[in-house]
Structure formats: structure tokens, C-alpha cells
Design a protein around this motif. Structure first.
Motif, PDB file in Angstrom:
ATOM      1  N   THR A 141      -0.651   2.826   7.182  1.00 33.95           N
ATOM      2  CA  THR A 141       0.057   2.770   8.463  1.00 33.95           C
ATOM      3  C   THR A 141       0.282   1.305   8.811  1.00 33.95           C
ATOM      4  OG1 THR A 141      -1.939   2.679   9.811  1.00 33.95           O
ATOM      5  CG2 THR A 141      -1.080   4.879   9.292  1.00 33.95           C
ATOM      6  N   THR A 144       3.048   7.743   4.892  1.00 33.26           N
ATOM      7  CA  THR A 144       2.675   7.200   6.195  1.00 33.26           C
ATOM      8  C   THR A 144       2.924   8.182   7.325  1.00 33.26           C
ATOM      9  OG1 THR A 144       2.959   5.324   7.688  1.00 33.26           O
ATOM     10  CG2 THR A 144       4.927   6.133   6.578  1.00 33.26           C
ATOM     11  N   ARG A 145       2.172   8.006   8.396  1.00 32.32           N
ATOM     12  CA  ARG A 145       2.397   8.761   9.627  1.00 32.32           C
ATOM     13  C   ARG A 145       3.347   8.014  10.553  1.00 32.32           C
ATOM     14  NH1 ARG A 145      -0.829  13.176  10.126  1.00 32.32           N
ATOM     15  NH2 ARG A 145      -2.714  13.210   8.886  1.00 32.32           N
ATOM     16  N   ASP A 146       3.633   6.751  10.246  1.00 30.79           N
ATOM     17  CA  ASP A 146       4.566   5.957  11.046  1.00 30.79           C
ATOM     18  C   ASP A 146       5.988   6.448  10.822  1.00 30.79           C
ATOM     19  OD1 ASP A 146       2.626   4.148  12.076  1.00 30.79           O
ATOM     20  OD2 ASP A 146       2.676   3.033  10.200  1.00 30.79           O
ATOM     21  N   ARG A 171      -1.594   5.671   0.897  1.00 33.27           N
ATOM     22  CA  ARG A 171      -1.418   6.187   2.255  1.00 33.27           C
ATOM     23  C   ARG A 171      -1.779   5.048   3.194  1.00 33.27           C
ATOM     24  NH1 ARG A 171      -5.256  10.709   4.388  1.00 33.27           N
ATOM     25  NH2 ARG A 171      -6.475   8.873   4.840  1.00 33.27           N
ATOM     26  N   TRP A 177       4.407  11.561   6.354  1.00 35.04           N
ATOM     27  CA  TRP A 177       3.266  12.454   6.180  1.00 35.04           C
ATOM     28  C   TRP A 177       3.663  13.914   6.364  1.00 35.04           C
ATOM     29  CZ3 TRP A 177      -1.282  12.090   4.027  1.00 35.04           C
ATOM     30  CH2 TRP A 177      -2.221  13.073   4.265  1.00 35.04           C
ATOM     31  N   ASP A 178       4.542  14.192   7.315  1.00 36.58           N
ATOM     32  CA  ASP A 178       4.949  15.576   7.612  1.00 36.58           C
ATOM     33  C   ASP A 178       5.649  16.247   6.433  1.00 36.58           C
ATOM     34  OD1 ASP A 178       3.978  15.023  10.120  1.00 36.58           O
ATOM     35  OD2 ASP A 178       5.943  14.802  11.041  1.00 36.58           O
TER      36      ASP A 178
END
Length: 115
Positions: free
Chosen positions: A33, A59-61, A31, A81-82
Motif C-alpha cells: 500500500t 494493493t487495496r489503494d 502486496r 485487491w478486490d
């Protein structure tokens, strides 16, 4: 995924490298970013040592932007991530199958897998 075994977990780049060196996993899930590239740099070191490992990044990116950068460090796949609960299990299965096929090719004396 009866043929897939979790061999370790870590919350740091150093720990991730240590686990991967000790256990030699076929699939590594990280995990990361773009703001925190330390783990991507660790992945680059692992990729140099473990050509056959498949590396999946969560990733949240924005995934396309992240993957473009992460590929330079050796990341094979990227999961936003979603969608981690939906996509990660099937992606790990795919990555594991790819790793097994690469290892079989190596054992049979075929070409080296891509890095």
C-alpha cells in the motif's frame, strides 16, 4: 500455468528481497500500500539487481494512483485487491510470458529489456 513455479513466499520486505536474490524469479508478486512503502523500496532495490524480473503489485489503494507511485520503484503491473482472484492469474501468465520473451531477446544478443 504448468511452466510457472512458486519459488518462495515472504511477509516482509527483507524476506522478499532474500527470496528474490536466492531464487531469481522471473515474476515477483507483492502486496503493498502507499502507506507502507517499505516493500516498494525493496522492490526498487530488486529492480536495480534484476532488470529482467516483472513485478506485479496487489494493493487495496486506488490502482491508478498506486501504480503511478509504484512505477517509480519498478512495479510493472498493478492489481486491485478486490479483483485479485479474477485478474491475478491472467496477469501472472502475461508477466511470465513477457519475462520469457525478454530473456530470449537477451540470449539472442538483442536489446536490453526495459526497466
Amino acid at each position: 500455468m504448468s511452466d510457472v513455479l512458486l519459488v518462495g513466499e515472504s511477509t516482509t520486505a527483507k524476506g522478499t528481497v532474500r527470496v528474490a536474490r536466492q531464487k531469481s524469479p522471473g515474476v515477483i508478486v507483492i502486496r503493498s500500500t502507499l502507506a507502507r512503502r517499505g516493500l516498494l523500496q525493496a522492490v526498487g532495490r530488486l529492480r536495480a539487481e534484476r532488470h529482467q524480473a516483472v513485478i506485479v503489485a496487489v494493493t487495496r489503494d486506488e490502482p491508478k494512483v498506486f501504480l503511478r507511485v509504484a512505477r517509480a520503484f519498478g512495479v510493472s503491473f498493478c492489481v486491485p485487491w478486490d479483483f485479485v482472484e479474477i485478474r491475478l492469474p491472467s496477469l501472472v501468465r502475461l508477466a511470465h510470458r513477457d519475462h520469457c520473451e525478454s530473456m530470449e531477446t537477451l540470449r539472442s544478443g538483442g536489446p536490453r529489456p526495459r526497466s
